[in-house]
Design a protein around this motif. Structure first.
Motif, short mmCIF file in Angstrom:
data_model
loop_
_atom_site.label_atom_id
_atom_site.label_comp_id
_atom_site.label_asym_id
_atom_site.label_seq_id
_atom_site.Cartn_x
_atom_site.Cartn_y
_atom_site.Cartn_z
N ASP A 269 0.82 -1.22 0.00
CA ASP A 269 0.00 0.00 0.00
C ASP A 269 0.85 1.27 0.00
N ILE A 270 1.96 1.24 -0.76
CA ILE A 270 2.77 2.44 -0.87
C ILE A 270 1.96 3.54 -1.54
N ASN A 271 2.01 4.72 -0.97
CA ASN A 271 1.23 5.91 -1.36
C ASN A 271 -0.23 5.82 -0.92
N ARG A 272 -0.60 4.71 -0.28
CA ARG A 272 -1.98 4.52 0.17
C ARG A 272 -2.00 3.85 1.55
N GLY A 273 -1.37 4.47 2.52
CA GLY A 273 -1.29 3.91 3.86
C GLY A 273 0.13 3.76 4.35
N ASP A 274 1.08 3.73 3.45
CA ASP A 274 2.50 3.71 3.78
C ASP A 274 3.23 4.43 2.66
N ARG A 275 4.46 4.80 2.88
CA ARG A 275 5.27 5.43 1.84
C ARG A 275 6.72 5.01 2.00
N MET A 276 7.46 5.08 0.91
CA MET A 276 8.89 4.81 0.96
C MET A 276 9.60 6.02 1.54
N ASP A 277 10.38 5.81 2.58
CA ASP A 277 10.96 6.91 3.35
C ASP A 277 12.37 7.26 2.88
#
Length: 479
Positions: A269-277
């Protein structure tokens, strides 16, 4: 806002090579500058500055298009196959085909498999693609040109009122990733990255299993593009003007991250609940490309310019940390004699899956992988509806085993029914930006570098993508 972002781009040394420096269909004569050794703390401060989203394209439902009028730019390789696949779909009009080589445009036209298409061919000049984008006869521009032309063409098309489907990577600089985001938000036109691996059968199966809670909480994922195409990179017949060789001779990082990253990013769910930091990246030396350049130069003087090039390291390994504390390992190797692999590993608190070496495997403990009977049971329970609907048709039409056709079918169905696209501009930017950021990390002794938040913080509330079936009329297929 923009000045802060420009500061980051200046510090990283990977920006500013977008629209101004690239000539249409130039064959990648322009290459990126070398990533500079700058202070990591300065870069972190710059990348951490806020970005205010002007319009959220995640979950955006564009107005329905009953008959999607498509124009193709670049049909020397993957583009011509896309023309053929699209010609099988109801609700599609192939209105234009553009390539700098007239014979390629003519050849792509001959691959159309159904009636009702009368495409205009654009090959008069290197600016012909702009004529297509300027025309009111198109709803969607499908871009399959060399990498460095993807972003400039996508930007121009969106600015002229067209939705865009762009081959991978969508951009090769951080600056162009931001431009894609800003332009998509401004124009409210979709910018869809054509990541076909998100539609392969095992990837769709495991994505649905993640959605149903089978893996518990995902902890770690792995993806890759390991594909021995060494000799084709140097082949004058395979890629126009040796554009991919020029990329490999000028840049050192993970140049092709999205095949491995796209499917696991969707699962997480990258960009939709989590993101790459942030990420770190390390490259081996080159043991393959320079020796081949020397061998070829001894027989063909045109290769002499590559003899002393600092080729990209054969193996690049990158590690990404997400905001939720999960990790992603990515690898890129297109020159070593290894069996093909995208890895596609998902490791959760309840189960693990790994696709390669084939066949795909699933386990719920350390003792063993599921046997054939258990795999059949899992597939029966978790095969997603899109595969049940058109999976057999996709295999019949083809394109990397059917995943290419599944991707095109889904794109057209979303446009016809006004559905949110599976891979929006934030995915295009976030997945593609890994390329230049890994270049910076490799050039800075594998230093950590932050990954921009292209969503402006909306990843915290954006809803996960739902790759399923349309809510309206289904898109039929003509075989």
């Amino acid at each position: 806002m923009k000045s802060n972002r420009r500061e980051f781009l200046k510090l990283t040394g990977v920006a500013g090579l977008g629209l101004a420096s690239i000539g249409p269909f130039s064959g990648c004569n322009t290459v990126q500058t070398q990533a500079k050794d700058e202070s990591l703390s300065d870069i972190r401060r710059a990348v951490g500055k806020s970005y205010t989203q002007s319009f959220n394209m995640s979950g955006y439902r564009a107005p329905k298009i009953d008959q999607v009028r498509v124009g193709f730019i670049g049909v020397g390789n993957r583009g011509s196959a896309a023309v053929e696949r699209m010609s099988y779909l109801n609700g599609v009009s192939i209105n234009g085909i553009c390539d700098v080589r007239p014979e390629q445009a003519e050849g792509a036209k001959k691959r159309i498999k159904s009636t009702g298409h009368n495409p205009t061919l654009y090959s008069e000049s290197t600016e012909s693609w702009k004529q297509m984008c300027d025309s009111d006869d198109y709803d969607l521009i499908y871009i399959c040109t060399p990498w460095e032309l993807h972003a400039p063409m996508a930007l121009y098309a969106m600015e002229n009122g067209k939705h865009v489907a762009v081959e991978i990577p969508a951009a090769t600089t951080v600056d162009d990733c931001w431009r894609l985001v800003e332009t998509s938000e401004k124009t409210k036109k979709h910018c869809v990255i054509l990541e076909n691996c998100c539609y392969d059968f095992f990837e769709l199966l495991t994505l649905n299993m993640v959605r149903q809670g089978f893996f518990g909480e995902l902890i770690h994922a792995e993806g890759a593009y390991i594909h021995d195409i060494l000799h084709s990179i140097f082949s004058k017949d395979k890629r126009y003007d040796l554009w991919r060789l020029k990329e490999n001779a000028a840049r050192n990082g993970n140049l092709y991250p999205t095949h491995g990253l796209g499917p696991v990013a969707q699962a997480m769910d990258i960009n939709r609940g989590d993101r790459m930091d942030y990420l770190v990246s390390m490259a081996s030396n080159d043991f393959m490309m320079n020796p081949l350049a020397k061998e070829l130069a001894s027989e063909d003087s045109s290769y002499k310019e590559y003899v002393d090039k600092p080729f990209r390291g054969n193996m690049n390994t990158s590690i990404i940390k997400t905001s939720k504390g999960r990790t992603i390992m990515l690898q890129h190797d297109v020159t070593s004699p290894r069996p093909y692999s995208r890895i596609h590993l998902l490791s959760g608190t309840k189960a693990t899956a790994r696709k390669y070496p084939l066949p795909g495997k699933i386990a719920t403990g350390h003792e063993r992988w599921f046997n054939e009977e258990e795999m059949m049971s899992v597939e029966e329970q978790y095969t997603p509806s899109i595969v049940k609907k058109i999976g057999d048709l996709a295999k019949q039409v083809g394109g990397h085993g059917g995943m290419d056709f599944m991707m095109d079918w889904r794109l057209i169905d979303c446009l016809r029914n006004g559905l949110p696209v599976d891979m929006d501009v934030y995915d295009a930017a976030a997945w593609s930006v890994i390329g230049p950021l890994t270049e910076w990390s490799v050039a800075n002794r594998s230093g950590a570098i932050d990954i921009p938040d292209f969503t402006g913080g909306s990843w915290k509330t954006n809803k996960p993508v739902d790759i399923s079936l349309s809510e309206g009329a289904n898109t039929g297929v003509r075989l």
